[in-house]
Design an enzyme around this catalytic site. Structure first.
Site, short mmCIF file in Angstrom:
data_model
loop_
_atom_site.label_atom_id
_atom_site.label_comp_id
_atom_site.label_asym_id
_atom_site.label_seq_id
_atom_site.Cartn_x
_atom_site.Cartn_y
_atom_site.Cartn_z
N LYS A 67 2.05 -3.24 0.86
CA LYS A 67 2.15 -2.49 -0.39
C LYS A 67 0.80 -1.88 -0.78
O LYS A 67 0.72 -0.70 -1.15
CB LYS A 67 2.69 -3.39 -1.50
CG LYS A 67 4.12 -3.87 -1.26
CD LYS A 67 4.68 -4.64 -2.43
CE LYS A 67 4.02 -5.99 -2.63
NZ LYS A 67 4.26 -6.89 -1.48
N THR A 68 -0.25 -2.67 -0.70
CA THR A 68 -1.58 -2.15 -1.04
C THR A 68 -2.00 -1.05 -0.08
O THR A 68 -2.56 -0.03 -0.48
CB THR A 68 -2.62 -3.29 -1.02
OG1 THR A 68 -2.24 -4.30 -1.97
CG2 THR A 68 -4.00 -2.77 -1.37
#
Length: 346
Positions: A67-68
């Site tokens: 996600k990051t």
């Protein structure tokens, strides 16, 4: 000052540089999540053609799936600056107001674990996402006044491991929600092959497959295990062949299914102390000496996903596969003397 790369400081800097280098820089480099990548590519390309900021994006899924990294890629492919924060760091509306008011036009704001923001900050975010403005309250009581503050257009990228905890008004303001899935073993092998090349690690193809099969479908875990294999090979064998990989993972308590020490402690407790269950969450947590939240959010999802336990209205129950994996024989087909107990704390 010496620039010797063997000094501890230089080694730490090299490790940090490696962590950053592991992250893909574009959607083309990103392995896995093919559907999400296609959706993001379309969204970002359309925004670029129309010369506008991209819609707000919510990335939902278990930890360690990228996600990051995807948030960084959104900023890179949009050619926009990136501002990073986290839900736990935003505990007051004023904290969020300070961040929003300092954004430059088109900036990408990434908020990790967005479901952990304070409620007052969430309510401020509603207006900011929709109308690019916030209302700041000045004073208290009857004399309090609201001062509107216009914001520069921005793209919010929120990441959450618990999308169900997001209030509906906040979730509905995201123009696109991406649900990240666990990786296949083949996809993890590609991730590991790239990382091994960056580590300059001589590793066999079957050794990569062994690590991938024990990585719980998660690239973050795969890369962590690869580094432990690298350490083992450096100290003992000089080369990461299959036997070295198995020896390294055995040393670090990772079995062939990817179970670690805590996973096995939970399963052994269910199987032996409670005769396969059912057993309630709080009772299980006390039995293994861990917080109930850790069992529920870290351990249990993986055990359920690979079919070792099932959740029933009466509690957690070990499956037939769990008995086989641990080499035990159930004394009865279902829960026994404890079946009527430990069911009030699901």
């Amino acid at each position: 000052m010496s620039d010797d790369l063997t000094t501890p400081q230089a080694q730490n800097e090299a490790e940090l540089a490696f962590e950053g280098a592991l992250r893909p820089k574009s959607l083309g480099e990103f392995v896995g999540q093919s559907k999400v990548r296609g959706q993001l590519q379309l969204l970002l390309t359309a925004a670029r053609i129309q010369e506008r900021t991209a819609d707000h994006i919510l990335l939902a899924g278990p930890p360690g799936l990228g996600k990051t990294t995807l948030a960084m890629i959104v900023a890179t492919e949009s050619d926009r600056p990136l501002r990073m924060s986290s839900g736990p760091a935003i505990q007051h509306a004023g904290d969020l107001a300070a961040v929003l008011s300092s954004l430059v036009p088109g900036e990408v704001l990434f908020i990790d674990e967005i479901h952990r923001m304070a409620r007052s900050a969430e309510e401020m975010l509603y207006l900011a996402m929709e109308d690019f403005r916030i209302d700041i309250m000045v004073g208290k009581g009857a004399g309090a006044t609201s001062i509107p503050l216009d914001l520069a257009p921005f793209t919010l990228v929120g990441a959450t491991t618990r999308s169900g905890l997001l209030p509906n008004p906040l979730r509905d303001r995201f123009g696109f929600t991406a649900h990240l899935e666990f990786y296949s073993d083949d996809e993890l092998e590609k991730v590991l092959d790239r990382a091994a090349g960056m580590l300059e690690l001589d590793i066999d193809r079957e050794a990569l497959a062994e690590i991938a099969g024990r990585s719980r479908g998660t690239p973050r875990i795969a890369n962590r295990l690869l580094r432990r294999v690298r350490d083992y090979a450096l100290v003992h064998t000089g080369r990461a062949h299959l036997a070295a990989v198995r020896a390294a993972l055995e040393l670090y308590d990772v079995d062939e299914l990817g179970l670690d020490r805590l996973d096995r402690a939970v399963m052994q407790t269910v199987l032996t102390r409670f005769d396969g269950g059912p057993v309630g969450l709080s009772t299980l947590a006390v039995s293994v000496g861990e917080e109930a939240e850790t069992i529920e959010s870290v351990v249990e999802p993986f055990l359920v996903r690979i079919g070792l336990i099932s959740r029933t209205p009466r509690g957690r129950v070990a499956t037939a596969r769990a008995w086989r994996h641990f080499g035990l024989e159930p004394s009865r087909p279902t829960g026994g003397a404890q079946q009527a107990l430990f069911t009030d704390d699901l």
